[in-house]
Design an enzyme around this catalytic site. Sequence first.
Site, PDB file in Angstrom:
ATOM      1  N   GLU A 134      22.286  40.792  51.007  1.00 28.12           N
ATOM      2  CA  GLU A 134      22.242  41.338  52.367  1.00 28.12           C
ATOM      3  C   GLU A 134      23.676  41.596  52.789  1.00 28.12           C
ATOM      4  OE1 GLU A 134      19.698  42.337  53.916  1.00 28.12           O
ATOM      5  OE2 GLU A 134      18.160  41.514  52.589  1.00 28.12           O
ATOM      6  N   CYS A 139      25.957  42.525  61.657  1.00 29.25           N
ATOM      7  CA  CYS A 139      25.895  43.480  60.545  1.00 29.25           C
ATOM      8  C   CYS A 139      25.153  44.759  60.914  1.00 29.25           C
ATOM      9  CB  CYS A 139      25.250  42.834  59.332  1.00 29.25           C
ATOM     10  SG  CYS A 139      23.549  42.286  59.604  1.00 29.25           S
TER      11      CYS A 139
END
Length: 510
Positions: free
Chosen positions: A251, A285
């Site tokens: 990720e 993010c």
Amino acid sequence: METVSVVPQPDVQQPRGSGAGKAAEDDGGGGKGSVDGEAMSGNPYAGLVSRLRATWLSGKTRPMEYRVAQLEALGRFLDEKKQDILEATALDMGKPPFEAEFSEILLCKNELNETFNNLSHWMKDEHVDKNLVTRLDSVFIRKDPYGVVLIIAPWNYPIHLLLVPLIGAIAAGNCVIIKPSETAKNTERLVAEMLSCYLDNDCFAVVTAGVQETTRLLENKFDYIFYTGSPSVGRIVMAAAAKHLTPVTLELGGKNPCYVSDTCDVQNVARRVAWGRFFNTGQTCVAPDYVLCSAEMQKKLLPALREAITDFYGPNPRESPNFGRIVGDKQFQRLLMLLRSGRVVIGGQTDEEEHYIAPTVLVDLQTSDPIMQEEIFGPILPIIIVANMDEAIDFINSHERPLVVYAFSSNDKVVNQVLERTSSGGFCGNDTLMHVTLTSLPFGGIGNSGLGMYHGKFTFDTFTHHRGCLHRGMGREALNALRYPPYSQQKLQIVRAASEVKRKGACTLL
């Protein structure tokens, strides 16, 4: 739950979370022909990995009752240590209580409840279609745990990005080693000291480690590795996993574009973009990394953004209880360098002692400017001028595929065009961040922004080996004679008729 503590080493400077540092530069014991990490001499974590593997092989984690009990213990941790979590995240990065409770606690509990509600169904064998040859057989997919898995979490959401994958790993029946980020020191300490009081020490362990120790940890053979962090460190983790052919979920991050068309409610756009960019002080993010819009829209958007920032954080965001701080000095210094790009039109104030950077908007940027070359991961929003939607889409497609693409327009056709003509891990139209809050949607990147997905059932599936199974009875051997030598054309015709998959509803395209 065991906690393995080592002397932390200096953190690598990465926009996202803790990294494995220079793991790829050391071949270590894992590259010298050892079949298993436990066989490596001198690795400080080999014994821990071996002990957890022995527990997993014993079958202890497989019963649903055991998995549920451990998940309930995680729920008690979130409930009983709520105030400790709020205080730790406030100390680490000045995270406002609202943001911490929403992102670190509520969303984790949503994941837990989604898992409680569905685990018995997820775990069941999945029976699949059979052909005539296997009509009398049992054909199914068995949901097996991988074994001993490693979860490496970042610092920006130090509870959420550790517990959400952990929930899926436990639900799937694995033993787990957890490596929280050493950058968020107070949260790392909380996890190391408190989580061990809730989870089974035979099956779960926390490793507190810096760069050098994480490098040694990665030399061991794991059955699955889940890493959240930067693309550069993701490559290092993937290289370490490749030595053992260990599957990974990465990720990662990237520069998430946000296209704003000329037809939209400017005030609504400004508030939604400002919230998404400045939530957690921009250390997210999936934050919109930059805005793409026309020169005309920029003129309208700037005053609307200024108004939204003032509404959210007051005339001086430094004094606002709703605006946090940059996590550390290295991250702060990196953002100061990025602030030299373009021209500041909103914000720009900084305080090194407090690690404070005001909510900032930049204009007059070149695509070659440093701020356009890496993920910002801070409270800075650049605006790039494009002539129209086509140019915006071309700009997006000329760069690495991002974790998410945002598009704002009152015209649904425009939003759909951006969706259809771009590629990204996720997509969100006319809002920011909210797609991540749903357990029903997969979350993950593509290309440079990541590999694999999780959230809800997708997390369970990530940590589950889907094992294809066929169980045939010992009798009725005459039915198998057709596949045995000596072969004949007649046998082939019968086997083909009994086993082929036929196309349904075939049509001829003119």
